[in-house]
Every structure is written in structure tokens, then in C-alpha cells.
Design a protein around this motif. Sequence first.
Motif, PDB file in Angstrom:
ATOM      1  N   GLN A  96      62.657  58.307 -28.611  1.00 37.63           N
ATOM      2  CA  GLN A  96      62.520  56.932 -28.148  1.00 37.63           C
ATOM      3  C   GLN A  96      61.598  56.903 -26.938  1.00 37.63           C
ATOM      4  N   GLY A  97      60.476  56.228 -27.050  1.00 39.47           N
ATOM      5  CA  GLY A  97      59.522  56.191 -25.954  1.00 39.47           C
ATOM      6  C   GLY A  97      59.830  55.084 -24.974  1.00 39.47           C
ATOM      7  N   GLN A  98      59.627  55.391 -23.686  1.00 35.53           N
ATOM      8  CA  GLN A  98      59.723  54.379 -22.639  1.00 35.53           C
ATOM      9  C   GLN A  98      58.375  54.294 -21.950  1.00 35.53           C
ATOM     10  N   LEU A  99      57.907  53.070 -21.718  1.00 37.46           N
ATOM     11  CA  LEU A  99      56.574  52.845 -21.187  1.00 37.46           C
ATOM     12  C   LEU A  99      56.655  52.275 -19.781  1.00 37.46           C
ATOM     13  N   THR A 100      55.834  52.801 -18.894  1.00 40.80           N
ATOM     14  CA  THR A 100      55.776  52.305 -17.525  1.00 40.80           C
ATOM     15  C   THR A 100      54.326  52.080 -17.132  1.00 40.80           C
ATOM     16  N   GLU A 101      54.002  50.823 -16.833  1.00 42.87           N
ATOM     17  CA  GLU A 101      52.653  50.477 -16.393  1.00 42.87           C
ATOM     18  C   GLU A 101      52.557  50.538 -14.872  1.00 42.87           C
ATOM     19  N   SER A 102      51.348  50.814 -14.387  1.00 44.11           N
ATOM     20  CA  SER A 102      51.076  50.776 -12.951  1.00 44.11           C
ATOM     21  C   SER A 102      49.599  50.534 -12.738  1.00 44.11           C
ATOM     22  N   GLY A 103      49.237  50.246 -11.489  1.00 43.84           N
ATOM     23  CA  GLY A 103      47.835  50.092 -11.144  1.00 43.84           C
ATOM     24  C   GLY A 103      47.378  48.667 -10.916  1.00 43.84           C
ATOM     25  N   GLY A 104      48.264  47.705 -11.159  1.00 46.25           N
ATOM     26  CA  GLY A 104      47.883  46.324 -10.936  1.00 46.25           C
ATOM     27  C   GLY A 104      47.747  46.002  -9.461  1.00 46.25           C
ATOM     28  N   GLY A 105      47.225  44.814  -9.171  1.00 48.08           N
ATOM     29  CA  GLY A 105      47.077  44.419  -7.779  1.00 48.08           C
ATOM     30  C   GLY A 105      46.250  43.164  -7.641  1.00 48.08           C
ATOM     31  N   LEU A 106      45.920  42.849  -6.403  1.00 47.67           N
ATOM     32  CA  LEU A 106      45.106  41.683  -6.070  1.00 47.67           C
ATOM     33  C   LEU A 106      43.706  42.163  -5.693  1.00 47.67           C
ATOM     34  N   VAL A 107      42.705  41.676  -6.423  1.00 47.80           N
ATOM     35  CA  VAL A 107      41.323  42.065  -6.162  1.00 47.80           C
ATOM     36  C   VAL A 107      40.451  40.818  -6.170  1.00 47.80           C
ATOM     37  N   GLN A 108      39.182  41.012  -5.817  1.00 51.46           N
ATOM     38  CA  GLN A 108      38.236  39.904  -5.817  1.00 51.46           C
ATOM     39  C   GLN A 108      37.349  39.957  -7.065  1.00 51.46           C
ATOM     40  N   THR A 109      36.738  38.853  -7.358  1.00 52.66           N
ATOM     41  CA  THR A 109      35.805  38.784  -8.487  1.00 52.66           C
ATOM     42  C   THR A 109      34.755  39.884  -8.363  1.00 52.66           C
ATOM     43  N   GLY A 110      34.540  40.588  -9.476  1.00 55.49           N
ATOM     44  CA  GLY A 110      33.559  41.664  -9.493  1.00 55.49           C
ATOM     45  C   GLY A 110      34.119  43.039  -9.192  1.00 55.49           C
ATOM     46  N   ASP A 111      35.341  43.098  -8.701  1.00 55.72           N
ATOM     47  CA  ASP A 111      35.976  44.380  -8.383  1.00 55.72           C
ATOM     48  C   ASP A 111      36.445  45.085  -9.656  1.00 55.72           C
ATOM     49  N   SER A 112      36.947  46.298  -9.452  1.00 57.78           N
ATOM     50  CA  SER A 112      37.475  47.103 -10.563  1.00 57.78           C
ATOM     51  C   SER A 112      38.916  47.514 -10.273  1.00 57.78           C
ATOM     52  N   LEU A 113      39.658  47.752 -11.350  1.00 59.24           N
ATOM     53  CA  LEU A 113      41.004  48.293 -11.281  1.00 59.24           C
ATOM     54  C   LEU A 113      41.196  49.229 -12.463  1.00 59.24           C
TER      55      LEU A 113
END
Length: 128
Positions: A1-18
Motif C-alpha cells: 500500500q503506497g502512501q504519498l507525501t508532497e512537498s516543495g510548495g510555497g509563495l513565489v512571484q510571477t516568473g519564478d520557479s519551484l
Amino acid sequence: QGQLTESGGGLVQTGDSLRLSCVVSGGTFNTYHMAWFRQAPGKGREFVSAIKSTGTIQSYADSVKGRFIISRDNAKNTMYLQMNSLKPEDTAVYFCAADLPRGYTATYYRDWSGYNFRGQGTQVTVSS
């Protein structure tokens, strides 16, 4: 049984990268076709990108094609979404999904309900 955990989100400005990450614990990661979906405020969940279990085929929604790159590291049980040239309309909760029993075809990999395992999401906010 797989469990998934996301990360890396945040608040950025137009044109930025994540870069988002989705770690799968349990299950057999290297057999899972996987995908990213997103849901903006007041809207339904939409397909963003998918990747075959082998990593050899990637698919993208037209709205992110040329800006986002999906990848996976089967040795680390992790899938990634590199998001470049972000726009305010990319603001959403991003979810990862894994294990697509019906196979990697456009009919199925775009369907959130077709995945056996789904994450809880990570918020991405792009300010103008």
C-alpha cells in the motif's frame, strides 16, 4: 500500500520557479505510473502532467507544456515537478497520484479517480 507525501510548495512571484516532490512510501514505486494534478480555488481538479513507470514517457496539459518538467527517481521513490516561468493562474493545491491499473493512455492518466494512491497536496501561490 503506497502512501504519498508532497512537498516543495510555497509563495513565489510571477516568473519564478519551484520544484515539487512526491515521495512514495510502501508499495512498489518503480511499477507505478504517476501524475500531478492541481486544484485552484473554486475550480475542479485538473490534470497537469504524468509519467510512465519507466520514466520514458511524459505527458503534459497544454497549459503547462514548455514550462513544467516531470521526472522521477526510482532509486529514491520520488517524483518531481519542476515548474518554471510560473504565472498567477498556476496558483493551486498540487496533488500527486500513483498506480494506474488501467495503463498509461491519455484516457486514463488524465483521470484522478483512476489512481489507487493519492496525496494530500501542497499549496503553490504565484503572486503578480
